[in-house]
Scaffold this motif. Sequence first.
Motif, PDB file in Angstrom:
ATOM      1  N   ALA A 181      41.821 121.196  65.107  1.00 40.06           N
ATOM      2  CA  ALA A 181      42.566 121.893  65.636  1.00 40.06           C
ATOM      3  C   ALA A 181      42.196 123.216  66.384  1.00 40.06           C
ATOM      4  CB  ALA A 181      43.915 122.266  64.966  1.00 40.06           C
ATOM      5  N   TYR A 182      41.109 123.646  65.699  1.00 39.00           N
ATOM      6  CA  TYR A 182      40.392 124.983  66.182  1.00 39.00           C
ATOM      7  C   TYR A 182      39.299 124.873  67.130  1.00 39.00           C
ATOM      8  CZ  TYR A 182      42.683 127.544  62.507  1.00 39.00           C
ATOM      9  OH  TYR A 182      43.520 128.063  61.255  1.00 39.00           O
ATOM     10  N   LEU A 183      38.929 123.640  67.361  1.00 40.02           N
ATOM     11  CA  LEU A 183      38.094 123.283  68.696  1.00 40.02           C
ATOM     12  C   LEU A 183      38.371 123.645  70.014  1.00 40.02           C
ATOM     13  CD1 LEU A 183      36.592 119.969  67.508  1.00 40.02           C
ATOM     14  CD2 LEU A 183      35.766 121.996  67.067  1.00 40.02           C
ATOM     15  N   PRO A 184      37.543 124.236  70.739  1.00 36.46           N
ATOM     16  CA  PRO A 184      38.199 124.577  72.075  1.00 36.46           C
ATOM     17  C   PRO A 184      38.673 123.435  73.067  1.00 36.46           C
ATOM     18  CG  PRO A 184      35.743 124.648  72.104  1.00 36.46           C
ATOM     19  CD  PRO A 184      36.132 124.617  70.570  1.00 36.46           C
ATOM     20  N   THR A 185      39.708 123.624  73.635  1.00 34.11           N
ATOM     21  CA  THR A 185      40.472 122.844  74.496  1.00 34.11           C
ATOM     22  C   THR A 185      40.050 123.315  76.120  1.00 34.11           C
ATOM     23  OG1 THR A 185      41.988 122.109  72.981  1.00 34.11           O
ATOM     24  CG2 THR A 185      42.362 121.519  75.214  1.00 34.11           C
ATOM     25  N   GLU A 186      39.768 122.217  76.752  1.00 32.92           N
ATOM     26  CA  GLU A 186      39.477 122.657  78.384  1.00 32.92           C
ATOM     27  C   GLU A 186      40.646 123.225  78.929  1.00 32.92           C
ATOM     28  OE1 GLU A 186      37.730 120.249  82.305  1.00 32.92           O
ATOM     29  OE2 GLU A 186      37.988 119.220  80.522  1.00 32.92           O
ATOM     30  N   GLY A 187      40.288 124.557  79.722  1.00 32.87           N
ATOM     31  CA  GLY A 187      41.320 125.253  80.326  1.00 32.87           C
ATOM     32  C   GLY A 187      42.299 126.074  79.299  1.00 32.87           C
ATOM     33  N   VAL A 188      42.110 125.970  78.021  1.00 32.51           N
ATOM     34  CA  VAL A 188      42.859 126.883  77.117  1.00 32.51           C
ATOM     35  C   VAL A 188      41.697 127.907  76.589  1.00 32.51           C
ATOM     36  CG1 VAL A 188      44.076 126.932  75.165  1.00 32.51           C
ATOM     37  CG2 VAL A 188      44.285 124.997  76.344  1.00 32.51           C
ATOM     38  N   THR A 189      41.952 128.910  76.837  1.00 30.37           N
ATOM     39  CA  THR A 189      41.157 130.358  76.484  1.00 30.37           C
ATOM     40  C   THR A 189      41.169 130.779  75.037  1.00 30.37           C
ATOM     41  OG1 THR A 189      42.540 131.875  77.358  1.00 30.37           O
ATOM     42  CG2 THR A 189      40.924 130.910  78.661  1.00 30.37           C
ATOM     43  N   GLU A 190      42.415 130.819  74.390  1.00 28.00           N
ATOM     44  CA  GLU A 190      42.625 131.062  73.154  1.00 28.00           C
ATOM     45  C   GLU A 190      42.593 130.055  72.010  1.00 28.00           C
ATOM     46  OE1 GLU A 190      46.181 133.575  73.108  1.00 28.00           O
ATOM     47  OE2 GLU A 190      45.241 135.200  74.604  1.00 28.00           O
ATOM     48  N   GLN A 191      42.173 130.391  70.967  1.00 22.66           N
ATOM     49  CA  GLN A 191      42.452 129.452  69.713  1.00 22.66           C
ATOM     50  C   GLN A 191      43.675 129.511  69.168  1.00 22.66           C
ATOM     51  OE1 GLN A 191      40.539 130.393  65.941  1.00 22.66           O
ATOM     52  NE2 GLN A 191      39.102 128.619  66.253  1.00 22.66           N
ATOM     53  N   VAL A 192      44.148 128.307  68.774  1.00 19.00           N
ATOM     54  CA  VAL A 192      45.350 128.326  68.243  1.00 19.00           C
ATOM     55  C   VAL A 192      45.459 129.087  66.901  1.00 19.00           C
ATOM     56  CG1 VAL A 192      44.730 126.085  66.978  1.00 19.00           C
ATOM     57  CG2 VAL A 192      47.219 126.679  67.174  1.00 19.00           C
ATOM     58  N   PRO A 193      46.521 129.892  66.761  1.00 23.24           N
ATOM     59  CA  PRO A 193      46.785 130.718  65.690  1.00 23.24           C
ATOM     60  C   PRO A 193      46.907 130.159  64.297  1.00 23.24           C
ATOM     61  CG  PRO A 193      48.179 131.503  67.327  1.00 23.24           C
ATOM     62  CD  PRO A 193      47.877 130.377  67.721  1.00 23.24           C
ATOM     63  N   PRO A 194      46.671 130.430  63.226  1.00 20.35           N
ATOM     64  CA  PRO A 194      46.696 129.736  61.859  1.00 20.35           C
ATOM     65  C   PRO A 194      48.279 129.579  61.666  1.00 20.35           C
ATOM     66  CG  PRO A 194      44.978 131.385  61.637  1.00 20.35           C
ATOM     67  CD  PRO A 194      45.477 131.383  62.827  1.00 20.35           C
ATOM     68  N   ILE A 195      48.823 130.608  61.920  1.00 23.15           N
ATOM     69  CA  ILE A 195      50.399 130.395  61.521  1.00 23.15           C
ATOM     70  C   ILE A 195      51.047 129.524  62.611  1.00 23.15           C
ATOM     71  CG2 ILE A 195      51.139 132.263  63.280  1.00 23.15           C
ATOM     72  CD1 ILE A 195      52.675 131.658  59.886  1.00 23.15           C
TER      73      ILE A 195
END
Length: 331
Positions: free
Chosen positions: A48-62
Amino acid sequence: MKSNLRETLAAPALSEDGAVHGAAWVGIILGVIAAVLYSLKAVFVKLAYLPTEGVTEQVPPITLMMLRLGFSFPIYLVILFWVWRRTTVKPKAKHIGLAMLAGILAYYVCTLLDFTGLQYITAQLERLLLFTYPAFVILFGAMFFGGRLTAWGIAAVALAYAGLAIVFLGGDITESENLWLGSGLVLGCAMLFALFQLIAKEFIDRMGPPLFTCLAMLGAATAIFLHFVVSALATDGLVDAFDLPARVYWIGLIIAVFSTLLPSFFMNIAMGHIGAQRVAILGMFGPLATIIAAIVVLGEPFGLWDAVGTLVTFVGIALYMKSSRTKPRQT
């Protein structure tokens, strides 16, 4: 007659000489599956923490915690309702509140430390650090709960941490710019989880595992929901907080079902067939599964010294579990 039947079904299905018979195989298989599914959570979180194309921010743990809870808690709520209706002696409000506080400690605070730590270290190292929590059970048990330290127990714990030292000094899985921060967070998770286990025993004996687990999850759900809402409102708002890539939702569902719901039920069934001690020993399959999955799925490194250190830690924890085996209480 009903009482005798219930005791027979709940008793470990092993003979006096330790041979495995009948339903014990069910317990062994489900115990291994539960250990593996629980341990794979670290790999799913790293995905889930791997970067996604077009998404700059990492998904927060919460946010991951909220997705995990959102998919799994409704089932726990149904179980809570079902168990509560069949509980003849209802627990006092004080005990309900304390059970919920224990759940906040284990399923909110510990999970937050774990998920945050996984941002900085490999899934393999996370699982290896968490696997040493029995050492803190020994320490806290002796300090606060009237337990006693044995020579075997101390030696086993020392061996386990010697294995960790080998990994830290020469292993490849410790390559990280924030190694000490991530390791400290996960180690803090292990410490608090050990404390939770010692605290939870009284509540489990008082109200039974199903009711305690559901009340604990209710407490954790409340804390996670409030944290998520406050965090979302303080940044971009609730709508944007749920604006996530589809794969993150799928991973949240997988964590909820395969690393939360299913293993919790499988482990309870396994303990009914073969006992908690043997289920704990089967937990050694978990880190092995994490190592294999992290190498194959995440492409994490795993060198010779990683293997040596991991093996030494496994041996240390196995010796601890063997030395801490207690005789069944007389009734």
